[in-house]
Write a protein that holds these residues in place. Structure first.
Motif, PDB file in Angstrom:
ATOM      1  N   GLU A 249      -4.635   0.367  -0.413  1.00 54.10           N
ATOM      2  CA  GLU A 249      -3.256   0.773  -0.107  1.00 54.10           C
ATOM      3  C   GLU A 249      -2.248   0.268  -1.142  1.00 54.10           C
ATOM      4  O   GLU A 249      -1.361   0.992  -1.565  1.00 54.10           O
ATOM      5  N   LYS A 276      -4.656  10.082   2.047  1.00 54.93           N
ATOM      6  CA  LYS A 276      -4.913  10.744   3.327  1.00 54.93           C
ATOM      7  C   LYS A 276      -6.373  10.563   3.733  1.00 54.93           C
ATOM      8  O   LYS A 276      -6.678  10.208   4.869  1.00 54.93           O
ATOM      9  N   GLY A 279      -7.149   7.274   5.100  1.00 57.16           N
ATOM     10  CA  GLY A 279      -6.395   6.830   6.274  1.00 57.16           C
ATOM     11  C   GLY A 279      -5.232   5.917   5.923  1.00 57.16           C
ATOM     12  O   GLY A 279      -4.697   5.219   6.776  1.00 57.16           O
ATOM     13  N   LEU A 281      -2.287   6.808   5.194  1.00 59.94           N
ATOM     14  CA  LEU A 281      -0.967   7.320   5.597  1.00 59.94           C
ATOM     15  C   LEU A 281      -0.477   6.686   6.895  1.00 59.94           C
ATOM     16  O   LEU A 281       0.653   6.921   7.314  1.00 59.94           O
ATOM     17  N   LYS A 282      -1.323   5.864   7.491  1.00 62.17           N
ATOM     18  CA  LYS A 282      -0.869   5.105   8.656  1.00 62.17           C
ATOM     19  C   LYS A 282       0.008   3.932   8.214  1.00 62.17           C
ATOM     20  O   LYS A 282       0.722   3.347   9.011  1.00 62.17           O
ATOM     21  N   ASN A 283      -0.101   3.608   6.940  1.00 64.31           N
ATOM     22  CA  ASN A 283       0.631   2.467   6.391  1.00 64.31           C
ATOM     23  C   ASN A 283       2.047   2.904   5.997  1.00 64.31           C
ATOM     24  O   ASN A 283       2.239   3.818   5.200  1.00 64.31           O
ATOM     25  N   CYS A 287       3.546   5.482   2.913  1.00 65.29           N
ATOM     26  CA  CYS A 287       4.360   6.675   3.180  1.00 65.29           C
ATOM     27  C   CYS A 287       5.732   6.576   2.509  1.00 65.29           C
ATOM     28  O   CYS A 287       6.229   7.553   1.955  1.00 65.29           O
ATOM     29  N   MET A 310       5.812  10.773  10.032  1.00 63.16           N
ATOM     30  CA  MET A 310       5.535   9.343  10.199  1.00 63.16           C
ATOM     31  C   MET A 310       5.719   8.924  11.665  1.00 63.16           C
ATOM     32  O   MET A 310       6.682   9.343  12.310  1.00 63.16           O
ATOM     33  N   THR A 311       4.794   8.105  12.133  1.00 60.84           N
ATOM     34  CA  THR A 311       4.917   7.638  13.520  1.00 60.84           C
ATOM     35  C   THR A 311       5.772   6.380  13.599  1.00 60.84           C
ATOM     36  O   THR A 311       6.362   6.086  14.622  1.00 60.84           O
ATOM     37  N   GLU A 312       5.809   5.646  12.489  1.00 63.43           N
ATOM     38  CA  GLU A 312       6.630   4.446  12.446  1.00 63.43           C
ATOM     39  C   GLU A 312       7.480   4.520  11.177  1.00 63.43           C
ATOM     40  O   GLU A 312       6.984   4.877  10.115  1.00 63.43           O
TER      41      GLU A 312
END
Length: 621
Positions: A249, A276, A279, A281-283, A287, A310-312
């Motif tokens: 990352e 992607k 994984g 893109l959870k970071n 993003c 983005m979720t966060e």
DNA sequence: TTAGGGTTAG
């Protein structure tokens, strides 16, 4: 446990302990809990975590400290040696409150307890974080006295402490005398040299280190980015891939930042796919950087898609996106997003406001801009920085309020810089105000005598007003001051190959064809009313020669090259080191219409997106 | 129970 257990003490799980990362209880909470547990007959050791006790040790009054120690003994002394408790507290405090960790260490010494390598390591970490070089040296002396000099882990912490305190002579001495070094040792030193901006030494160390980890590569790549050498960063990233080392990352963040700086969309997209698939893109930070990369490569819509997905989101995500809309002339979107940000409960910071003020000044939103400036101070308690003042001067002077802008500068509590005076000069040009232009240039020449851009603008102001003698005087002034014109260059990347065009140069192998194609276009442009604006040419020559110079401006050459070498209908993306001149701006609008192409130009300030004969900046730039 | 690399303005 902590907070949930504290609010419902009777539900405490006997063997559940919080990790040191969770937030510790406050001393008063802890005392309350203590009393409660005593009453309920629950053993204290089952409920009190080390980090809770550590928070007590942070209290500097002697009574609380004594209370904390009694808790120690009460909870653990029958099963655990006391030093581990001290160390646990030192560990917790070295992250949460390093100055308290140092205090605790002095208490440990005062209590005549002999520290071990762990105690020293945590204390050194606290020294690093508080830049306490003298204390760090004292710990170093202790390490030697106690014979801990063979512990690589501890010595790495020591080395890191010296680096953080920028005591490089001591750092080098530790490094040179270490009996054993590992990859971390090298990484610490490399990172420090990148932070100091000495990339040559960092690179040298990287080349000679016996073994490299992902972090070694990443440290150097990130270093190149931070030192403004994105090309080297990308090169190294490619070397890393060739060496078979898998980017993580952090590597992706650094490489994406380099792509953003270079406008390297192709590699940026490849990194996006890779991120992607892993994984990443959870970071959030991945993003955030991805958003920035897409914005700076001219793809604001894709950036927005990433943002929306983005979720966060952090303040950085919001600020980057708001600033991105501003840069692309999408003021309404920037303002709308700010409203959403406030609704989401994320507190804007000073960077957010730079973006917002940019949006306002690019769009001429005078009242909104003033409102934001007041709001950042009064509602958010932020202290305006030079960037904010620069935006305000830009906003006021573009709107034609040059006197007010000037007054604003004089009342600024910080020393105005070139950006601030440059904004006034820009406004003076738009509103043809010779007096204000002269006032601005007076300061600019003092601040930055070698910057030719300002002279060009002043000369334009004179020429606009028909004062050709004064314009000539500016040229003389430039010569007397030894000001050389910064060569304008533009780049376009096609199939991963970047082609550079420098104004007036004809080095590119396709030069002849480019000129030919330009002449065809020029004919069509003139039919549609294009009149070359030779006032931007600051050279003593006749009109025809000036036009010739104008036709060889780098962005025109790059666009023509793009038209010749990309499929019909595709977007042409150009990067430019200077601001787009007014003649090229007019020309590119027409070219977008004639060729039915979108042309996106990133100049040193912002983006211009030309489509169907208009520009996203609405000619307000 | 200890160490090293990252994002937004310019």
């Amino acid at each position: 446990m902590s907070s949930s257990a504290l609010s419902l003490p009777l539900t405490v799980q006997p063997h559940h302990r919080s990790s040191s990362a969770s937030s510790p209880a406050s001393p008063s909470q802890l005392k309350q809990l203590h009393a409660h547990l005593l009453k309920a007959g629950i053993p204290l050791s089952s409920a009190v975590s080390l980090s809770d006790v550590a928070s007590l040790c942070g209290v500097s009054d002697a009574a609380s400290f004594a209370y904390a120690r009694s808790l120690f003994r009460h909870c653990y002394s029958s099963t655990t040696p006391e030093l581990i408790l001290w160390n646990s507290c030192l560990n917790a405090l070295s992250s949460s409150s390093p100055s308290d960790a140092l205090l605790l260490f002095s208490r440990l010494r005062f209590a005549d307890i002999l520290p071990d390598t762990f105690s020293c390591s945590f204390t050194l970490k606290a020294c690093s974080r508080t830049s306490s070089l003298s204390l760090g040296k004292a710990v170093h002396a202790l390490i030697e006295k106690l014979g801990f000099q063979v512990d690589v882990f501890l010595l790495n912490t020591l080395l890191h402490m010296y680096c953080r305190c920028e005591a490089m002579i001591d750092a080098r001495r530790v490094f040179e005398t270490m009996p054993v070094r590992d990859v971390v040792t090298w990484n610490i030193l490399i990172t420090q040299y990148t932070k100091l901006g000495v990339m040559e030494i960092a690179r040298e160390l990287f080349e000679v280190m016996p073994e490299r980890s992902v972090r070694s590569w990443t440290a150097l790549i990130a270093g190149y980015v931070q030192c403004g050498q994105p090309k080297e960063a990308i090169q190294l990233f490619q070397e890393m891939e060739n060496a078979g080392c898998q980017p993580n990352e952090v590597t992706v963040v650094a490489a994406l930042a380099a792509c953003a700086d270079l406008g390297a969309l192709d590699l940026g997209e490849r990194l996006c796919k890779y991120a992607k698939s892993c994984g990443f893109l959870k970071n959030v930070r991945v993003c955030n950087t991805l958003i920035d990369m897409y914005i700076k490569c001219g793809c604001v819509d894709i950036a927005r898609n990433v943002f929306d997905g983005m979720t966060e989101r952090t303040v950085v995500s919001w600020s980057a996106m708001i600033g991105g809309h501003a840069m692309h002339g999408q003021g309404e979107e920037a303002l709308e997003l700010f409203t959403k940000m406030e609704e989401s409960g994320i507190r804007p910071n000073s960077v957010t406001f730079v973006g917002l003020l940019h949006a306002c000044s690019h769009m001429g939103l005078l009242d909104e801009g003033r409102r934001f400036f007041t709001s950042m101070i009064e509602d958010y308690g932020l202290v305006p920085e030079i960037e904010h003042y620069g935006c305000m001067v830009d906003l006021l002077s573009r709107a034609g309020l040059l006197e007010e802008a000037h007054e604003f500068i004089r009342k600024m509590p910080v020393e105005p810089n070139g950006v601030v005076w440059g904004a006034l000069l820009g406004g003076a040009r738009v509103h043809k105000d010779i007096k204000m232009g002269e006032e601005a240039i007076k300061h600019l020449v003092k601040l930055d005598p070698s910057n030719d851009g300002y002279y060009v603008v002043l000369s334009n102001i004179y020429a606009d007003a028909g004062h050709f003698d004064a314009a000539a005087q500016v040229r003389r002034l430039m010569r007397d001051q030894g000001v050389k014109k910064t060569p304008g260059w533009s780049t376009i990347t096609i199939n991963s190959v970047t082609h550079e065009f420098v104004a007036g140069e004809s080095k590119h192998p396709q030069t002849e064809e480019i000129y030919k194609k330009w002449d065809e276009l020029l004919h069509e442009m003139k039919l549609r009313g294009y009149v070359p604006d030779s006032s931007v040419v600051l050279l003593d020559m006749d009109e025809a020669e000036k036009e010739h110079v104008l036709y060889r401006h780098s962005e025109k050459l790059a666009v023509v090259f793009g038209l010749m070498n990309t499929p019909p209908g595709s977007t042409i993306r150009i990067m430019k080191n200077l601001r787009v001149c007014s003649d090229c701006h007019a020309a590119l609008k027409l070219i977008s219409e004639i060729t039915d192409r979108q042309i996106v130009v990133r100049d040193r300030n912002r983006f211009h997106s030309f489509k169907n004969g208009t520009c996203s900046c609405r000619d307000y730039w």
